[in-house]
Scaffold this motif. Sequence first.
Motif, short mmCIF file in Angstrom:
data_model
loop_
_atom_site.label_atom_id
_atom_site.label_comp_id
_atom_site.label_asym_id
_atom_site.label_seq_id
_atom_site.Cartn_x
_atom_site.Cartn_y
_atom_site.Cartn_z
N TRP A 146 0.92 -1.18 -0.09
CA TRP A 146 0.10 -0.14 0.12
C TRP A 146 0.96 0.87 -0.04
O TRP A 146 2.09 1.16 0.56
N LYS A 147 0.15 2.46 -0.50
CA LYS A 147 0.99 3.62 -0.51
C LYS A 147 0.53 4.75 0.21
O LYS A 147 -0.70 4.86 0.40
N THR A 148 1.29 5.20 1.04
CA THR A 148 0.83 6.45 2.02
C THR A 148 1.56 7.75 1.37
O THR A 148 2.99 7.57 1.42
N GLN A 149 0.97 8.64 0.99
CA GLN A 149 1.51 9.87 0.47
C GLN A 149 2.68 9.34 -0.64
O GLN A 149 2.29 8.96 -1.62
N ASN A 150 3.91 9.46 -0.39
CA ASN A 150 4.89 9.18 -1.45
C ASN A 150 5.81 7.95 -1.05
O ASN A 150 6.66 7.69 -1.72
N LYS A 151 5.20 7.23 -0.08
CA LYS A 151 6.07 6.02 0.16
C LYS A 151 5.30 4.64 0.19
O LYS A 151 4.21 4.84 0.69
N TRP A 152 5.80 3.75 -0.36
CA TRP A 152 5.34 2.21 -0.61
C TRP A 152 5.62 1.57 0.83
O TRP A 152 6.74 1.52 1.28
N HIS A 153 4.43 0.79 1.22
CA HIS A 153 4.68 0.04 2.22
C HIS A 153 4.57 -1.58 1.91
O HIS A 153 3.63 -1.63 0.95
N HIS A 154 5.22 -2.40 2.30
CA HIS A 154 5.00 -3.81 2.01
C HIS A 154 5.04 -4.63 3.29
O HIS A 154 5.80 -4.35 4.31
#
Length: 85
Positions: free
Chosen positions: A43-51
């Motif tokens: 998922w993406k929050t603002q400009n950062k991807w999380h895995h």
Amino acid sequence: MKVGDLVRVKWSSSINFVAGEFALGEVTGYRPDVLGGSGFTSWKTQNKWHHEMTTAPKRGEVRVLCYDDGSEGWYDAQDVELVTE
């Protein structure tokens, strides 16, 4: 567990096999290793991807014919207990 075994099926809201919170029934089928395993989510929050990767132990499903109401269905193997008494 095998077809024909007498079992108790735990209701989804109960934590333990407590009197009144389970149904007696008979095993009519079994599918091994169909639940659990691993999963991957991004998922993406603002400009950062999380895995995130999750794992759960593999377990089977047990098909049970419940004696109290005649219903038959598939249950997670961790919610079914063999009656030995």
